[in-house]
Write a protein that holds these residues in place. Structure first.
Motif: not given
Ligand code: SRM
Ligand code: FAD
Ligand code: SF4
Ligand code: FES
Lengths: 820, 113
Positions: B72, B69-70, B67, B59-63, B74, B84-85, B57, B52, B55
């Motif tokens: 989740n 922020p609204l 993710t 979110g949370i960066v991992s590897g 990935v 997925e899914p 930017s 939807k 933004p």
């Protein structure tokens, strides 16, 4: 498109709804399905969607996107020619063509009629005025949602499944809702009078007003609906009137084509109409005198019809016993088979517990179960349904049957789950989405699924109304060999370790960085994920105050930007207003900031303070700077930390006040603000048991009495309302502060990340909390001391720091120099 | 489509490790963000979640993932594809590092005036 030279037979599907498209899906799975090229006509302008879930869309639990079953890409990938927004007007069996409203003409070899049904619309004067609608499709839901935005009062006519779900959805959307029902009790075709009354009582408590025995005479209004006039003189004002009194099979096309019709389009066991090249499925059909209004039998029809189309001449449809349930959160209703004894030989056995709102009735005939009505606890519904369907001989357990499966089958404790292992693979598990046991097992094995949420997202089983959740869990357990039952849930998919193990490990092994924790517990992903990182960051802050430095990159945006992100990407700012008390100069400062930065909305929150909504991210530091100058600090309205402390006016002003509740609230807030906690924490202090500050639904509440202060903990006013448990009565404000610090620290040290005090106390028990805080005075003092120590490092105002330039990158865009 | 204009957006150090920054200019009216991972890899995406338009930017960066922020989702930073899914794709934007400075590649006709 070169249709003429296509050697395949042409299947024309009329109706892009649940039955028609399910048949096509089944057909595509069969080798014989390749013999067709397929054209689908849909009267609605949409792709095919899960009609059942319109109730959830109305109630705001799902969006339209989330209920789409097949996207346009799916149709394209399967080479299905989809024509939407164009109803078929005529089937010409002479020329073997189908003609649409817009004039599209196609030749067919086979037709599948799946036109569903229409809402019943008796000739009530006023029906059709703006502000009236049915509850059948997306267009109806759009009308209702639009009305809910601009208008206040809704009347739903019809107290069956659809009417009740419409009423509940509109209530959830903030309308005041009345429901008119012709009969004396609700859902009279699925529930007996006793269950219908319980249902009415529960919904009445949730604020829906009922007008039973109500015959609608007229919908009044000139330019739009203004009210509903009942025959007995009662009048209900309304801005929106929803008619949900029943459905009628949509047979017009078939009738005009001279197919045999009665109430519905007559089909034989092979789903063929009176013309062997024309099939029909869904709510438009009549099979052996029965018509259909639920999806479970329709999925069976779709299977049979697909097999027949694919050339299997043996598949036969038989009607099976059906179960009904209602998709209203927190209202559990189930019924299957007969509602009451029909002849002298039938026995009704009932069990009723008014206090707990439980009701169970079973109907027994010739040593077999023929009906079950459950209200309040529906866990055994599928089991009863199985007994009815299989015509199991129940004489042995007749007297125990009504007490439920665990008792009737004398299952050992912990083995009360449903017996999914012995179910056949084609047993239907999820009625809403038509998922069989076999397909769940396949998904678990093929995709290596290990959790309920994974099964949900991959198969959709239990993702809609959720009634079959326990069945899906049981299948998961069977398939994985019981492995899911034993393991404590892990923090996330990066690790097998649970929250408690990790928390204890951090302290016992002196693990002081996230990397060290991940190494010690063998994390599968070196950097973790969005679920474990915020949890570990919090656990480390809590364990090593002053030593561990916060990782802002492991925080959710709100806690990183120290403001709440809104749906349009702007932010909201809530300054602390200690105990809900403010001053003219603070109000001046708030007003000035709102004007200076053009802040569109200024709102008083439910937590006794003021919210500035719609602040641009780049303005945040300057807004905070101005508020800091006026002496205000962050209200942490975004934080897993202390939010608000609500107070009442108390003994300073109130004629009933027993203590200075306002002053005590301010002291508590000054002591606890800035603290990081597993989830948000809210306090309240009321000056007397009238409890104007609503202390009994807070994480920690204080109710002042003549003799001192009653401390209450573990309340919650959110999703699952929970009233606090009494902790202790103390004599002085100092005691209140000590207990509060100790309670905060116990929660901080022992709860799981994202677990509020209510579920935490529900998990560990209030007795345990009392043992630690009340019985063990020494332990209480040291918990309080640890809390106060940790507060030394957390009571810096994050806003002042950022207004002063900290983390400036967070609030500006690149390139920082405009001419770069 | 080969006419790519490279626009300098400043040094990599402007972007926090495991973080992101949004740019002041966009691509065809859509915002762009540049991401930096824990291993100092960098990527650019249209700053809109395929779900939807959240933004990314923020979110949370991992590897190599971000993710949203609204809700989740990935999203793969390298591909823009949702894990997925969930299903969906965010447009990727070319980005390169030269002498410690980052550049964003914009198609000529879309470059800001
Ligand atoms: C602003 C406010 C509504 C208002 O205009 O009054 C509000 C706004 C939000 N609430 Fe609330 N809640 C507000 C008082 C409440 C209350 C009433 C109260 O505190 O007395 C409750 C019920 C009491 C309780 O928490 O037990 C409440 C129960 C929730 C819940 C459900 C929590 C639960 O445990 O079930 C959520 C969801 C969550 O936290 O996961 C939530 C989440 C939210 C979020 C953060 C939703 C979100 O994730 O964006 C909203 C942020 C809006 C914003 O950006 O400012 N809000 N929220 C209130 C702020 C109070 C304040 O001054 O800080
Ligand atoms: C709000 C709501 C909640 C429900 N909840 C439940 C529930 O909890 N459990 C349950 O089992 N059932 C539930 N149902 C019933 C269930 O949705 C239906 O049984 C099911 O959708 C029937 O499928 P169908 O394909 O026969 O009809 P539909 O899904 O209605 O599909 C028929 C389609 O054909 C189209 N059509 C009609 N005429 C033409 C034409 N001439 N040309 C082209 N297209 C045409 C229609 O526009 C429609 O899209 C619910 C229904 C509603 C409305
Ligand atoms: S709780 Fe008691 S003291 Fe407080 S306002 Fe109500 S009546 Fe007055
Ligand atoms: S907008 Fe990104 S997950 Fe919903």
């Amino acid at each position: 498109m070169n249709m003429i030279s296509d050697p395949r037979e042409h299947l024309v599907v009329i109706g892009n709804g649940m039955a028609g498209m399910r048949t096509v899906e089944e057909l595509l799975k069969l080798p014989g399905g390749k013999r067709f090229r397929i054209t689908v006509f849909g009267a609605e302008p949409h792709v095919n969607y899960n009609r059942i879930m319109l109730s959830s869309v109305l109630a705001g639990d799902k969006s339209i996107d989330e209920i789409v079953i097949n996207s346009r890409e799916w149709y394209a990938e399967n080479e299905i020619n989809l024509i939407t927004g164009d109803a078929v007007k005529k089937i010409d069996r002479e020329t073997r063509t189908v003609i649409s409203a817009s004039g599209v003409e196609v030749r067919y070899d086979k037709i599948l009629i799946a036109t569903g049904s229409r809402p019943l619309a008796p000739p009530i004067p006023g029906l059709g005025l703006p502000g009236t609608c049915a509850f059948r499709d997306i267009a109806d839901v759009d009308k209702m949602l639009a009305a809910a935005k601009t208008h206040k009062r809704a009347v739903v006519i019809g107290g069956g499944l659809l009417g009740l779900e419409a009423a509940w959805g509109l209530k959830q959307r903030g309308m005041s809702v009345a429901l008119v029902h012709l009969m004396p009790t609700l859902m009279e075709r699925q529930l007996d009078a006793a269950a219908g009354q319980l249902l009415q009582r529960d919904l009445d408590r949730r604020g829906i007003a009922f007008f039973t025995d109500g015959q609608t005479e007229e919908i009044t209004g000139t330019d739009r609906a203004e009210g509903v006039q009942l025959a007995d003189g009662r009048f209900i004002p309304a801005d929106l009137v929803v008619l949900a009194i029943g459905i009628r099979p949509n047979i017009d096309l078939a009738k005009a084509a001279d197919l045999e019709v009665n109430r519905g389009i007559v089909v034989t066991d092979d789903m063929r109409t009176s013309d062997p090249d024309i099939f029909s499925v869904g709510e438009c059909v009549e099979h052996r005198g029965a018509v259909f209004g639920l999806v479970a039998p329709i999925w069976d029809q779709a299977k049979v019809c697909a097999s027949r189309l694919a050339g299997d001449e043996t598949a036969l449809f038989t009607s099976r016993a059906l179960a009904t349930s209602l998709k209203i959160t927190g209202v559990d209703v189930f019924s299957a088979g007969a509602l009451m004894a029909e002849g002298g030989d039938d026995d009704e056995i009932t069990l009723r517990d008014d206090n707990r709102g439980l009701y169970k009735k079973i109907v027994v005939r010739d040593g077999k179960l023929v009906g079950a009505v459950l209200y309040g606890d529906v866990a055994d519904g599928q089991w009863y349904l199985g007994l009815i369907r299989d015509k199991t001989d129940i004489r042995e357990m007749r007297d125990k049957l009504v007490f439920g499966r665990a008792f009737a089958e004398s299952l050992p404790p912990g083995k009360t789950g449903p017996d999914t292992a012995s179910m056949p693979d084609d047993a239907q598990i999820c009625g809403c989405n038509g998922v069989s046991k076999g397909s769940i097992v396949c998904a678990i094995k093929d995709k290596g699924l290990v959790s309920l949420s994974q099964v949900r997202s991959h198969t959709k089983a239990s993702a809609s109304c959720g009634q079959c959740t326990n069945l899906v869990e049981a299948i998961l357990a069977d398939t994985l060999g019981g492995a899911v039952e034993k393991k404590a849930p892990s923090i996330c998919e990066c690790t097998d370790a649970g929250h408690d193990a990790v928390r204890q490990g951090i302290v016992a092994q002196s693990l002081k960085t996230m990397g060290a924790v991940r190494a010690a517990f063998g994390w599968k992903k070196p950097e973790g994920c969005h679920k474990c990182r915020p949890a570990l960051n919090y656990y480390l802050i809590c364990a090593w105050p002053g030593e561990y430095s916060d990782d802002s990159r492991s925080r959710f945006i709100n806690e990183r930007a120290h403001a709440n992100i809104q749906k349009d990407g702007t932010y909201s700012v809530v300054p602390r207003m200690w105990g809900g008390v403010t001053t003219p100069s603070e109000l001046h400062a708030i007003a000035a900031v709102a004007e200076k930065f053009n802040i569109p909305t200024v709102k008083v929150t439910g937590g006794q303070r003021i919210d500035l909504l719609g602040v641009k991210k780049e303005d945040l530091p300057a807004v905070w700077g101005d508020l800091s100058k006026a002496g205000m600090v962050s209200g942490h309205a975004y934080a897993k930390g202390l939010r608000t402390v609500k107070t009442c006016v108390g003994s300073e002003w109130c004629r009933f006040g027993t203590q200075d509740s306002t002053g005590l609230g301010i002291k508590l807030e000054k002591m606890c603000w800035g603290s990081w906690t597993p989830h948000k924490v809210k306090f309240a202090v009321s000056g007397c048991p009238r409890n104007c500050a609503e202390a009994t639904i807070k994480d920690l509440g204080v109710v002042c009495v003549e003799a001192g202060y009653d401390l209450l903990v573990g309340g919650n006013g959110g999703v699952d309302v929970r009233v606090t448990d009494p902790l202790v009565r103390v004599a002085t404000e100092e005691d209140v502060l000590e207990y509060t610090g100790a309670f905060m620290q116990l929660y901080r040290e022992e709860a799981h990340y994202l677990e509020r005090t209510a579920p935490w106390i529900a998990r560990v028990g209030i007795a345990y909390v009392k043992k630690r805080l009340v019985d063990d005075a020494e332990g209480r003092r040291s918990l309080n001391a640890r809390f106060l120590y940790s507060q030394k490092f957390s009571q810096d105002d994050p806003w002042a720091a950022r207004a002063g330039g900290l983390d400036a990158q967070e609030f500006t865009k690149l390139p920082e120099l405009a001419d770069a | 489509m080969h006419d790519v204009v490279w626009k300098k957006i400043g040094p990599l150090s402007n972007i926090p490790v495991r973080g992101a920054r949004r740019l002041c200019f966009g691509l065809g009216g859509k915002p762009i963000a540049v991401f930096r991972t824990g291993e100092d890899k960098f990527f650019a995406l249209v700053d809109e979640c395929p779900h939807k338009k959240g933004p990314l930017s923020e979110g949370i960066v991992s590897g190599n993932t971000i993710t949203c922020p609204l809700h989740n989702w990935v999203i793969g930073l390298d591909t823009g594809i949702a894990a997925e899914p969930d299903e969906g794709k965010t447009q990727t934007v070319p980005v390169k590092l030269e002498n410690g400075e980052l550049y964003i590649g914009l198609e000529l006709e879309r470059a800001p005036a």
